[in-house]
Write a protein that holds these residues in place. Structure first.
Motif: not given
Length: 323
Positions: A214-217, A262-264, A268-269, A297-298
């Motif tokens: 959630l730090g990505e937010l 890491p999740r699936r 992207t994060t 890359a995404t």
């Protein structure tokens, strides 16, 4: 040893150019996208039904339903099997993606009349199907995730948007993708404000355990603020001391924290952090994140820079590499 510590010392490979992979390096997703492209619901259905984790299923659906043409065989499958809640969910999710295809990424004033018409029609179908799914399967997360996107597109208002976000969190309190949709709802471009957006991002990050994605937010909120500023002011904003401190805190509390797993949807994060840290001239931390990605890359968020997304990734990766 943490995920970060295992990878932080690696230098990104230079033998191959960055690769923009719609399957995000996930071989199972690649297989499912191929089945969707072939219209093979008989094989796709059991594969989706076997996914026990609701967050993973939601992520898979989000990546599968952007495959062009799936709406054609989905319409037939829904008509033939109206009792099949899973195919109704996939169809509803596809209508969300298909609606945004019609709207395009243009500013509202530049969307054609035909584009608006198709956007509205497809969102209406998505609304009907996803609400039916939610009623049939009260425990499912996915319909509430996609209904958040539909509510924003159809301008259903803040109360509806909040209700749908809350419904998603009752099913998965730490669901990153639902938090991302809520953040978009609070952006200035969707009727919110920078202050509200930043407050939500920081509160969500601090309310989650250390190592949470959630730090990505916080990173996304700074990107959205940056995008809203004119040339010159945007760079000064991201490289300002307060924003750099905020970004360092977010990265070190999430993807660079020893407890992070890491999740699936991790690529992207990591791409998001890599881009915003590079733009903020936090090159050492950006390099640490790039090292976890290799050449993966995404498309998002690199398309914000214009031009070729993979090329943008490569340029910033090289820029942040140790000299």
């Amino acid at each position: 040893m943490s995920f970060f510590r295992r990878l932080a010392g690696r230098k990104p490979p230079r033998s191959l150019p960055p690769v923009l992979d719609p399957s995000h390096g996930d071989e199972e997703l690649r297989r499912l996208r191929a089945l969707a492209e072939a219209g093979d619901w008989a094989a796709l259905r059991p594969a989706l039904a076997a996914v026990a984790d609701q967050a993973e299923l939601t992520w898979l659906l989000n990546r599968i339903t952007d495959v062009e043409g799936t709406e054609e065989w989905l319409a037939k499958a829904v008509a033939e099997r109206p009792e099949d809640t899973l195919v109704l969910l996939v169809s509803g999710a596809r209508h969300i993606s298909w609606a945004w295809n019609a709207r395009t990424g243009a500013r509202a004033k530049d969307v054609t009349e035909e584009g608006w018409r198709l956007f509205g029609e497809r969102l209406e179908t998505a609304e009907e199907q996803l609400l039916e799914v939610a009623e049939r399967e009260p425990g499912w997360l996915a319909p509430w995730y996609f209904l958040q996107i539909g509510a924003r597109g159809a301008s259903l208002g803040r109360t509806v948007a909040t209700t749908r976000f809350d419904a998603a969190l009752r099913r998965d309190p730490g669901h990153l993708a639902s938090h991302q949709q809520r953040l978009q709802q609070l952006c200035a471009k969707w009727g919110g404000s920078h202050e509200e957006m930043h407050a939500f991002a920081r509160t969500a990050m601090l309310g989650a355990p250390e190592g949470s994605p959630l730090g990505e937010l916080v990173a996304v909120a700074h990107l959205e603020h940056w995008l809203d500023l004119p040339d010159g002011e945007d760079h000064a904003y991201l490289t300002g001391p307060a924003v750099r401190t905020s970004l360092r805190e977010a990265a070190l509390r999430s993807v660079l924290h020893p407890a992070y797993r890491p999740r699936r949807d991790w690529r992207t994060t990591h791409n998001t952090f890599a881009m915003v840290l590079s733009l903020a001239d936090e090159r050492e931390l950006a390099h640490a994140v790039f090292a976890t990605l290799g050449d993966a890359a995404t498309d998002w968020p690199w398309y914000y820079l214009g031009g070729d997304e993979a090329e943008n990734f490569g340029l910033h990766r090289d820029r942040c590499a140790p000299r």
